[in-house]
Design an enzyme around this catalytic site. Structure first.
Site, PDB file in Angstrom:
ATOM      1  N   ASP A   1       0.841  -1.201   0.000  1.00 12.40           N
ATOM      2  CA  ASP A   1       0.000   0.000   0.000  1.00 12.40           C
ATOM      3  C   ASP A   1       0.881   1.259   0.000  1.00 12.40           C
ATOM      4  O   ASP A   1       0.595   2.240  -0.683  1.00 12.40           O
ATOM      5  CB  ASP A   1      -0.903  -0.008   1.236  1.00 12.40           C
ATOM      6  CG  ASP A   1      -1.621  -1.338   1.390  1.00 12.40           C
ATOM      7  OD1 ASP A   1      -2.446  -1.652   0.521  1.00 12.40           O
ATOM      8  OD2 ASP A   1      -1.337  -2.064   2.356  1.00 12.40           O
TER       9      ASP A   1
ATOM     10  N   HIS B   1      -4.083  -3.676   7.401  1.00 16.77           N
ATOM     11  CA  HIS B   1      -4.001  -3.955   5.971  1.00 16.77           C
ATOM     12  C   HIS B   1      -5.385  -4.416   5.522  1.00 16.77           C
ATOM     13  O   HIS B   1      -5.630  -5.583   5.255  1.00 16.77           O
ATOM     14  CB  HIS B   1      -2.953  -5.032   5.683  1.00 16.77           C
ATOM     15  CG  HIS B   1      -2.891  -5.390   4.229  1.00 16.77           C
ATOM     16  ND1 HIS B   1      -2.492  -4.495   3.263  1.00 16.77           N
ATOM     17  CD2 HIS B   1      -3.206  -6.516   3.571  1.00 16.77           C
ATOM     18  CE1 HIS B   1      -2.560  -5.066   2.081  1.00 16.77           C
ATOM     19  NE2 HIS B   1      -2.996  -6.287   2.236  1.00 16.77           N
TER      20      HIS B   1
END
Lengths: 355, 355
Positions: free
Chosen positions: B183, B211
């Site tokens: 990410d 996450h």
């Protein structure tokens, strides 16, 4: 005291020299980082049917290129991905997204396209995982840079490379090669396993001829680094029967064994071998070491001209040259001629299909 | 004449010093190559159903590790591959064959096994692509080296890491982490694309929290290197609405967009991010740069203790530490607390399943 004074005076003289030298090398290293990105075209990397070899290979090779495995850690790259199969568009785009997401520091751009002219524009390096029909070959000849280096992986690799050469006559024949490095690497690792040494200790095997079952794996000149220096493999492994039979068969059958185990072709190892091939070609082979590359035959070792044949080569400054003067025994001679004949047969079949 | 003499005398004095220095550095560089191979365990790399994320990821990450992308080009490795799913045996073996065939110079051995004790023996680094039930976690605690570093990739990554910590209490809590670097990398590349700069010019974004879709992507402290020096992104992109909405959504939806295009999850980019995570942890982050890692919360920034939460961290000498003293505005505060709550909810669900 006298020596201290001497040292100080010496420093006064040497300091400006050292300083100038540092400035020069600093500027040089700075320029290295500023090098233009190399444009690398990979054909056939994307189609979403996982049974196709080139898909997994494309997926394996792209991050290696973007990480500098192929062209070295100080050379940035722009990747061109080309596919001409229907529905490849979305898959190509998916790979492009992933490459972007990975934020590779060396990767300066990704062009994913089904337009062959855009794909070939100013290309420095081509890795052909997918086939490359006439129209594409001719676009490559027209739009790539003049000394563009081509590596054909798609099978039949030797014949595909030869046909590419015919349809892209503007690319120098020395710049069109095919992959036999995977077989070369497999031979190194099989020997390392048998002799219980690291693969880095083994060198100078040779793959002669076609990337097919007729290829001849020659260990007559191969050596192993031992605590007592470099020694010929033939001295360490006296089992001539193994070297001439099981060994050759094992390397030839590696591909089939992997398909059986993975339910898919070798991709990771082929991708890695393709990087090795191109890296050695661009950055040079280590001193005293040669590698196997499928290259345009100049008639060396009595091999017919006008075919792409795997030879032992050394590379320096972006150019390969044949290793000369190796002694060829009768066993090798027969095997080398047989694989040459196989290539000539393949060439004739290909020509009859094209006409 | 006087100066020439001085120069010569100076050289006489400096030569022995330079020679000793060269000897020392030569010996040091020689020792570097002689380092013991690091033992790296990758779990779940092999199963032959291509729809499973971890398979393709395993296939993508293994050559990266073997090429030195994860631990640096001067550190050799031994790879341990573990799978506990039925019929994984043959697939594991296929991958082992391919890794051997590739003749990676840094790869000193491959152990492919379904026996967890053999897999965990003296392990230095663990990358968990597959889930890791209680029995496996406890084997890891017993058989890995004392300062073994663990990276959990398998989702839900934060909660999986927490559970691993509970069942392997002998592993220091600072050594158990989970992946939010993908990410982080996606955020860097989205910003680079929008501002038309290279991804290497962007740094110090933050992924806070889980996450999952509640993660908070914070660019309040991120900077871009411009010809006029480093400048905050907020100065260069005044479209606050974009940064707080489309941008965050795009990064969150990257995974889904790739599945749509590739008909398979991100693997290459996740594998690459896992290498980045581990390399920075082992070899250190560049000066002035931080990265996002899911780590055990020590209560920094008012985040509850006893959860694995993604923080901005700096790494040095194989240890990570929280970046301290960043100013948190109200918008960020709310987002950071929401993702912490999400992690706590996940933890409770997991515990109720385990009991």
């Amino acid at each position: 005291m006298d020596y201290l004074e001497l040292l100080l005076k010496g420093l006064v003289v040497l300091f400006p020299i050292a300083f100038c030298w540092m400035l020069i090398t600093y500027k040089w290293s700075f320029r290295k980082i500023e090098k233009e990105p190399m444009k690398v075209l990979v054909t056939g990397p994307s189609v979403s049917d996982f049974q196709l070899c080139s898909v997994q290979m494309g997926y394996a090779i792209l991050p290696m290129i973007a990480r500098g495995v192929m062209l070295g850690p100080d050379h940035s790259v722009t990747l061109h991905l080309f596919d001409n199969i229907e529905q490849a568009d979305e898959a190509l785009n998916g790979i492009k997204m992933e490459l972007t997401d990975a934020a590779f520091p060396l990767l300066k751009g990704v062009i994913a396209t089904m337009d062959i002219v855009e794909a070939c524009k100013d290309i420095n390096i081509v890795v052909m995982l997918g086939g490359f029909p006439r129209k594409e070959a001719s676009a490559l000849g027209k739009h790539a840079v003049a000394d563009c280096k081509v590596l054909v992986v798609a099978n039949p690799a030797n014949t595909n490379a030869l046909i590419l050469k015919e349809f892209a006559p503007s690319i120098p024949e020395k710049n069109i090669t095919c992959l036999t490095r995977l077989d070369h690497n497999r031979a190194l690792s099989q020997i390392a396993e048998r002799l219980k040494v690291y693969v880095t200790d083994v060198k100078n095997v040779i793959i002669w001829g076609n990337h097919s079952s007729t290829q001849y794996l020659d260990v007559n000149h191969a050596t192993v680094t031992t605590p007592n220096g470099e020694r010929p493999i033939k001295e360490l492994d006296t089992d001539d029967h193994w070297l001439k039979n099981e060994f050759i068969n094992t390397v030839q059958q590696c591909g089939a064994a992997i398909i059986k185990a993975r339910k898919a072709s070798s991709a990771l190892s082929a991708a890695s071998a393709a990087c090795d091939h191109m890296r050695d070609w661009v950055l040079g082979t280590p001193k005293g070491t040669w590698v196997s590359m499928g290259v345009y035959s100049d008639g060396s070792y009595g091999i017919p001209k006008d075919i792409i044949y795997s030879f032992p080569v050394k590379c320096q400054k972006g150019k390969w040259s044949n290793v000369k003067g190796l002694k060829i025994d009768d066993f090798s001679r027969a095997k080398m001629d047989a694989t040459a004949k196989d290539i000539i047969d393949e060439k004739e079949v290909a020509h009859s299909c094209l006409n």
